[in-house]
Design a protein around this motif. Structure first.
Motif, PDB file in Angstrom:
ATOM      1  N   UNK A 192       2.232 -35.639  40.850  1.00 32.05           N
ATOM      2  CA  UNK A 192       2.863 -34.324  40.713  1.00 32.05           C
ATOM      3  C   UNK A 192       1.802 -33.223  40.776  1.00 32.05           C
ATOM      4  N   UNK A 193       0.627 -33.473  40.156  1.00 37.17           N
ATOM      5  CA  UNK A 193      -0.461 -32.490  40.152  1.00 37.17           C
ATOM      6  C   UNK A 193      -0.942 -32.158  41.559  1.00 37.17           C
ATOM      7  N   UNK A 238      -3.087 -18.887  33.824  1.00 37.12           N
ATOM      8  CA  UNK A 238      -2.637 -18.617  32.456  1.00 37.12           C
ATOM      9  C   UNK A 238      -1.945 -19.869  31.927  1.00 37.12           C
ATOM     10  N   UNK A 239      -2.430 -20.384  30.805  1.00 36.74           N
ATOM     11  CA  UNK A 239      -1.834 -21.577  30.216  1.00 36.74           C
ATOM     12  C   UNK A 239      -0.495 -21.225  29.557  1.00 36.74           C
ATOM     13  N   UNK A 240       0.491 -22.101  29.728  1.00 37.38           N
ATOM     14  CA  UNK A 240       1.820 -21.841  29.154  1.00 37.38           C
ATOM     15  C   UNK A 240       1.815 -22.230  27.668  1.00 37.38           C
ATOM     16  N   UNK A 241       1.191 -21.410  26.865  1.00 35.61           N
ATOM     17  CA  UNK A 241       1.102 -21.653  25.427  1.00 35.61           C
ATOM     18  C   UNK A 241       1.263 -20.337  24.677  1.00 35.61           C
ATOM     19  N   UNK A 242       1.287 -20.401  23.363  1.00 31.06           N
ATOM     20  CA  UNK A 242       1.621 -19.243  22.536  1.00 31.06           C
ATOM     21  C   UNK A 242       0.727 -18.034  22.785  1.00 31.06           C
ATOM     22  N   UNK A 294       2.108 -28.268  36.616  1.00 33.26           N
ATOM     23  CA  UNK A 294       2.594 -29.058  35.482  1.00 33.26           C
ATOM     24  C   UNK A 294       1.448 -29.785  34.779  1.00 33.26           C
ATOM     25  N   UNK A 295       1.627 -30.045  33.509  1.00 39.95           N
ATOM     26  CA  UNK A 295       0.679 -30.895  32.780  1.00 39.95           C
ATOM     27  C   UNK A 295       0.784 -32.297  33.378  1.00 39.95           C
ATOM     28  N   UNK A 296      -0.338 -32.833  33.843  1.00 38.85           N
ATOM     29  CA  UNK A 296      -0.313 -34.077  34.606  1.00 38.85           C
ATOM     30  C   UNK A 296      -1.588 -34.876  34.340  1.00 38.85           C
ATOM     31  N   UNK A 353      -0.602 -26.015  33.102  1.00 35.72           N
ATOM     32  CA  UNK A 353      -0.368 -26.936  31.960  1.00 35.72           C
ATOM     33  C   UNK A 353       1.067 -26.820  31.433  1.00 35.72           C
ATOM     34  N   UNK A 354       1.995 -26.748  32.355  1.00 34.49           N
ATOM     35  CA  UNK A 354       3.402 -26.548  32.002  1.00 34.49           C
ATOM     36  C   UNK A 354       4.076 -27.880  31.682  1.00 34.49           C
ATOM     37  N   UNK A 355       4.800 -27.912  30.591  1.00 31.70           N
ATOM     38  CA  UNK A 355       5.590 -29.083  30.214  1.00 31.70           C
ATOM     39  C   UNK A 355       7.039 -28.629  30.037  1.00 31.70           C
TER      40      UNK A 355
END
Length: 266
Positions: A237-238, A148-152, A214-216, A185-187
Motif C-alpha cells: 500500500x505504501x 503533516x502527520x495525521x495526529x493531534x 497510509x501507515x504501512x 501516517x494515516x490510519x
C-alpha cells in the motif's frame, strides 16, 4: 530544466525524509530523470537509497563550503533515472562556516544551477529545522511539499513553516509556491486521523494533496535495507501511495503529456 521541489517541515517525525526518498524514487520509476539532494545532516536520504556513509568521499557539505561542483559529488543509485547528492554529518557545521558568505542564502541554488538541465526533477530533503540550510533549500526550490502527520499536534508548527516560506517568498525567492500539504501516517481506523485530515482540508483546502500516505509497515522497513519502498515491496500500500503522489505531482505540473509525447517520438 528541472522542477526543484523541497520537502520541508521543521517538526521531526512527520515522514519528511521518507517522503523525499519515495517521491524521488517513484518519479524515477515513472521514467523522469530525478536528482535527490540530501540537505539533512542526519543523511537518512543517503542511506535510505542504499549508500554506505563510510564509503562516501564527497557530499553536499563539500559543495556548500569548499566550492566542489555538483557533478563531482553526484552518485548514481541502483534505480535507473535516480541520482543522489549525498549528505554528511559535517553539514551541521556548514551553517556557521557560511555565516559570512555574501548571498549565503543562495549557495545551494548556485550549486544546482549547472546540473538542472540534466534532470526533470530535483527533490531536496530539508533538515528538520528552519536554519540556513533549509532557507537555502527554499531559495533553490520552485515549490515545497509539506508533510503533516495525521495526529493531534498536526497543525502545531505548520504556521511557523508557512511564515518562513512567506519570508523566503518576499525576500529571496518570489517564485516559490507550495506544491502541496501531504498527509502522512494515516490510519483510517482511527477517528482522530480522520478528524485531522478534515481539519487540515478545512484550513488549507486546495493546498492539500488528494493522495494520503497510509501507515504501512513496508514503508517503515524499507530504509533498514537501503531501499525505497517501491523497490522493497512494489505491491505494498505504501508503494502505491507514493506512486499515486508522484502521478498527482506530474498532473499538477502538466508533465504527464511530456512523457507521453516522448514515448510517441521514440
Amino acid at each position: 530544466m528541472a522542477r526543484v521541489i523541497g520537502v520541508a517541515n521543521q517538526k521531526g517525525g512527520v515522514g519528511k525524509t521518507t517522503s523525499a526518498i519515495n517521491v524521488a524514487a517513484s518519479l524515477a520509476v515513472l521514467e523522469f530523470r530525478t536528482l535527490l539532494v540530501d540537505a539533512d545532516p542526519q543523511a537518512n536520504s543517503t542511506t535510505g537509497v542504499g549508500f554506505d556513509l563510510h564509503n562516501i568521499q564527497q557530499s553536499l557539505y563539500d559543495c556548500m563550503v569548499n566550492g566542489t561542483q555538483a557533478k563531482d559529488v553526484i552518485l548514481k543509485s541502483e534505480i535507473p533515472n535516480l541520482d543522489v547528492i549525498p549528505s554528511h554529518i559535517d553539514l551541521v557545521g556548514a551553517e556557521i562556516e557560511m555565516i559570512n558568505y555574501p548571498n549565503r542564502e543562495s549557495v545551494l541554488k548556485g550549486i544546482l544551477e549547472p546540473v538542472k538541465n540534466d534532470y526533470d526533477f530535483v527533490i531536496i530533503d530539508c533538515s528538520p529545522s528552519l536554519g540556513l540550510i533549509t532557507v537555502n533549500a527554499l531559495t533553490a526550490s520552485d515549490s515545497v511539499i509539506v508533510p503533516v502527520q495525521t495526529e493531534f499536534f498536526a497543525l502545531e508548527g505548520l504556521g511557523k513553516l508557512l511564515n518562513t516560506i512567506k519570508i523566503v517568498q518576499s525576500r529571496l525567492n518570489p517564485e516559490l509556491v507550495i506544491e502541496g500539504i501531504l498527509m502522512t501516517m494515516y490510519d483510517g481506523r482511527l477517528r482522530l486521523c480522520n478528524q485531522v485530515v478534515n481539519e487540515v482540508r478545512k484550513h488549507f483546502d486546495e493546498m492539500v494533496f488528494n493522495t494520503i500516505i497510509h501507515r504501512n509497515s513496508r514503508i517503515s522497513e524499507a530504509p533498514s535495507v537501503g531501499k525505497p519502498v517501491i523497490l522493497y515491496d512494489g505491491q505494498s500500500k505504501g508503494a502505491m501511495n507514493y506512486l499515486n503522489l508522484a502521478k498527482e505531482i506530474l498532473q499538477k505540473n502538466d508533465m504527464t503529456k511530456i512523457k507521453q509525447e516522448e514515448r510517441i517520438l521514440e
